[in-house]
Design an enzyme around this catalytic site. Sequence first.
Site, mmCIF file in Angstrom:
data_model
loop_
_atom_site.group_PDB
_atom_site.id
_atom_site.type_symbol
_atom_site.label_atom_id
_atom_site.label_comp_id
_atom_site.label_asym_id
_atom_site.label_seq_id
_atom_site.Cartn_x
_atom_site.Cartn_y
_atom_site.Cartn_z
ATOM 1 N NE ARG A 91 0.170 0.224 4.924
ATOM 2 C CZ ARG A 91 1.296 0.835 5.238
ATOM 3 N NH1 ARG A 91 1.766 1.790 4.451
ATOM 4 N NH2 ARG A 91 1.987 0.518 6.314
ATOM 5 C CD GLN A 94 6.954 8.187 5.044
ATOM 6 O OE1 GLN A 94 8.041 8.174 5.612
ATOM 7 N NE2 GLN A 94 6.314 9.315 4.802
ATOM 8 C CB THR A 96 2.074 1.802 10.158
ATOM 9 O OG1 THR A 96 1.222 2.143 11.259
ATOM 10 C CG2 THR A 96 1.539 0.561 9.474
ATOM 11 C CE1 TYR A 97 3.559 -3.374 17.215
ATOM 12 C CE2 TYR A 97 1.729 -2.022 17.959
ATOM 13 C CZ TYR A 97 2.499 -3.159 18.068
ATOM 14 O OH TYR A 97 2.199 -4.078 19.043
ATOM 15 C CB CYS A 197 2.838 7.785 9.266
ATOM 16 S SG CYS A 197 1.680 6.439 9.604
#
Length: 246
Positions: A91, A94, A96-97, A197
């Site tokens: 996607r 940047q 992410t968790y 992000c």
Amino acid sequence: MKALTTPPEGCESTSKLIRADHKPVEWLISSEPVPYPAALAAMQARAMAIAAGEAGEAVWLLEHPALYTAGTSAVPGDLLSDRLPVYDAGRGGQYTYHGPGQRVAYIMLDLRERGRDIRCLVQGLEGWVIDTLAAHNIAGERRTGRIGVWVDRPDKGAGKEDKIAAIGVRVSKWVTFHGISLNVDPDLSHYDGIVPCGITDQGVTSFEDLGQLVSMPEVDSVLRRCFEQRFGPTMSSAAEGLVSAS
């Protein structure tokens, strides 16, 4: 940073995102954490089936084991730790968790039936989260130039704010997949392993961090009600079938 509290021009009415035929969206909830590769494969398979007219739309609520995902704009230097596995998300965005205590909602919608407007879709997803937070007495807001939902944190100092929900959507053949992640009560220390992000000057928060102690089923109930107000009716279905069909 100026807050955007209303959708942009052309997205004011939620009716644009509601199907004209009011066909219900399957509402799926996984009770156990789902490995990321299995979820990604299931989403992609369902999106392809929707595009081909072989399956209906779906919203899939789940949790993942603790992990990081990298979007197509991820900068290698923003991965600060190898404490958790990292997966390519496929996607935009940047790092992410995802992990226990975070409600992930994967959105597989047919935009051919919902206005063919990706900008309004993202605004609708942000509005969905904001409505859900408001029902729990949390004031979530949009931010100019930044996708996601934010909460002012004057307790941390002037101008401070934290992100409580991330949004990342991919669209193929006018069918969406990926979706939102909403922090209910995750281990926020895991965010220390990334620059989430790409944001370096603000933080991350959760319901629990803000003093709202709610269960995941309680959040799910409100998510469903608020989704229906913006996107139309839903119907319950078994999540197991979605994973096994991928």
